[in-house]
Design a protein around this motif. Structure first.
Motif: not given
Length: 253
Positions: A33-35, A118-122, A183-185, A198-200
């Motif tokens: 897991i990361s943030q 690759s996904f700044p919103e992540a 896609r987010s997965a 966009r959040t944990m």
């Protein structure tokens, strides 16, 4: 880095790890897991540490190139193979267990960094070894958009990557490729799944809903052919999630 913000993020990662472990999304020290901490740093679970035993100071901070910016140390159990010596003052259990080593970031750090770049919103990433998602990954099968909640979050099918060794940049690049189109997965062939949010809270929810959808898909296959949602419906569901439902979850609408 702002110390108060970093402490809060480390605590968030620890709490997410407990959710992962207690919902059987992974076993032992597997998964990670990361943030994001800021534009230049992330906080990630350490390598080889049980989620039930993690503390906020165990969470490792690296820059976007993988260089460790902040890490604590952990005790090493040296009882195995220890040979007694004559001087008991040197051979106590306390002395043997007091040796510490610096904690290293998860071996899947390259996977996380490729997704963040690759996904700044992540803002958070959860990598699981959950059973049904891993079953599809072992079969090198995509997960079609068969359930509305998953389709809302991911925007369509969750694609499976080509097989790549764990812990490599190539695995990260393959995951990013599978996530093309926002896609987010993604399913990681012969490995597991990885999700970002966009959040944990959103990253965890995506991982949990992905596992549920994978289970439903496998069950549906046992007595018939699942009928995926069409592309137009998938786009509409995802648009509603991005522009309304997720904002309501964050109290923005």
């Amino acid at each position: 880095m702002d110390r108060e913000t970093l402490d809060s993020i480390r605590q968030s990662v620890v709490e997410a790890g407990l959710v992962l472990a207690r919902s059987s999304m992974t076993i032992g020290t597997y998964g990670n897991i990361s943030q994001r901490v800021d534009a230049d740093h992330i906080a990630i679970t350490p390598s080889g540490r049980d989620y039930e035993q993690l503390t906020p100071t165990d969470i490792v901070v690296t820059d976007m190139e993988g260089t460790i910016a902040e890490s604590s140390s952990a005790p090493v159990n040296q009882d195995f193979g220890h040979k007694p010596v004559a001087d008991d003052s040197v051979n106590t259990k306390e002395d043997r267990s007091s040796v510490t080593v610096p904690l290293r970031p998860s071996s899947e750090l390259p996977l996380h960094l490729e997704i963040y770049k690759s996904f700044p919103e992540a803002q958070a990433i959860v990598h699981t070894h959950s059973v049904y998602a891993s079953a599809l990954a072992a079969a090198h099968k995509d997960l079609p958009p068969v359930i509305e909640d998953l389709t809302q979050i991911t925007g369509g099918a969750v694609r499976c990557t080509e097989y790549t060794m764990a812990g490599t940049k190539e695995l990260g690049r393959n995951a990013v490729q599978a996530m093309e189109g926002g896609r987010s997965a993604a399913l990681l062939a012969n490995h597991g799944a990885v999700c970002w949010g966009r959040t944990m809270k959103e990253a965890l929810a995506t991982a949990q809903i992905l596992e549920k959808a994978a289970q439903i898909y496998c069950i549906a296959h046992s007595f018939g052919t699942p009928f995926p949602l069409n592309e137009k419906t998938a786009e509409a569901l995802h648009d509603f999630y991005l522009n309304h439902y997720s904002k309501r979850q964050r109290g923005e609408e």
